[in-house]
Scaffold this active site. Structure first.
Site, PDB file in Angstrom:
ATOM      1  N   GLU A  28     -52.226 124.814  23.081  1.00 25.65           N
ATOM      2  CA  GLU A  28     -51.192 125.857  23.070  1.00 25.65           C
ATOM      3  C   GLU A  28     -51.478 126.812  21.923  1.00 25.65           C
ATOM      4  OE1 GLU A  28     -46.627 126.227  21.413  1.00 25.65           O
ATOM      5  OE2 GLU A  28     -47.284 124.311  22.261  1.00 25.65           O
ATOM      6  N   THR A  56     -44.119 129.636  21.979  1.00 24.09           N
ATOM      7  CA  THR A  56     -43.150 130.519  21.310  1.00 24.09           C
ATOM      8  C   THR A  56     -42.999 131.822  22.094  1.00 24.09           C
ATOM      9  OG1 THR A  56     -44.070 129.607  19.246  1.00 24.09           O
ATOM     10  CG2 THR A  56     -42.354 131.237  19.021  1.00 24.09           C
ATOM     11  N   LYS A 116     -39.608 120.388  26.969  1.00 24.90           N
ATOM     12  CA  LYS A 116     -40.021 120.074  25.602  1.00 24.90           C
ATOM     13  C   LYS A 116     -38.796 119.848  24.730  1.00 24.90           C
ATOM     14  CE  LYS A 116     -41.755 123.379  23.008  1.00 24.90           C
ATOM     15  NZ  LYS A 116     -42.760 124.347  22.483  1.00 24.90           N
TER      16      LYS A 116
END
Length: 219
Positions: A28, A56, A116
């Site tokens: 990521e 993000t 998540k």
């Protein structure tokens, strides 16, 4: 999933490529990295087998730019419904963030591939994952935030499908001094036994989802 946070695009590329060379096929790139979208594009072009995602991601417009750059999964630190909606329409893996049971259920009902749990360690760690899995056994959870090598096995035993980690796998000093062998050793130590049972997905046609589940390590 390793989560790359670096002070420059060059260091982010080094971190991601080193993790891939260490045998972890998923990474990521957080959008806090300068030039993160360009980093994603370069990685996906140079190493097609590397499953690179964007982290993000806080709005649908940014999600689109990441997908256009080649991101194969999109994740956020919280539940951002327009990002989740766009990600699903784009047929890439959707990993919204959530913390409360209500947020987790909402994310799952909207179609998330994984949810998540962030920040996980600060709200009970593996015991929180274990508590969530009692009423929500069908939802694949990724524990993120404060996970490290000492606690990784406990999170998997509690029912986490995968784990998110950043600096524990890619220390700032290792990045700044480009000590790839240090990162390789941390990746080796992070391995979780592949014999651990893997949860069932709502769909088994998404190759990126399967790869995420196959990465049984702290990353």
């Amino acid at each position: 999933m390793p989560s790359v946070r670096a002070s420059s695009a060059d260091l982010a590329l080094f971190a991601a490529e080193t993790v891939y060379e260490a045998g972890i096929p998923v990474d990521e790139i957080t959008l806090t990295v300068p030039g993160a979208i360009e980093v994603i594009a370069q990685l996906t072009q140079n190493v097609p087998a590397f499953i690179v995602g964007a982290g993000t991601v806080l709005n649908a417009e940014t999600a689109k730019r990441c997908v256009d750059a080649g991101a194969r999964f999109i994740t956020s630190p919280g539940l951002v419904l327009d990002v989740l909606e766009y990600t699903l329409k784009s047929h890439v893996v959707a990993i919204p963030g959530a913390l409360t049971p209500s947020e987790i259920i909402t994310a799952w009902r909207e179609g998330a591939d994984f949810v998540k749990i962030f920040p996980c360690a600060q709200v009970g760690g593996d015991q929180y994952i274990r508590a969530l899995k009692v009423p929500l056994p069908q939802i694949p959870l990724i524990a993120s935030g404060g996970v490290n090598q000492l606690t990784a096995a406990n999170f998997i035993a509690a029912g986490a499908s995968s784990l998110g980690i950043g600096s524990e796998l890619m220390p700032r000093k290792a990045l700044s001094t480009r000590q790839d062998q240090w990162i390789h050793e941390l990746a080796r130590r992070s391995r979780i036994d592949d014999r651990e049972p893997k949860p069932k997905l709502r769909s088994v046609t998404n190759a990126a989802s399967l790869a995420l589940l196959s990465t049984r390590c702290v990353a």
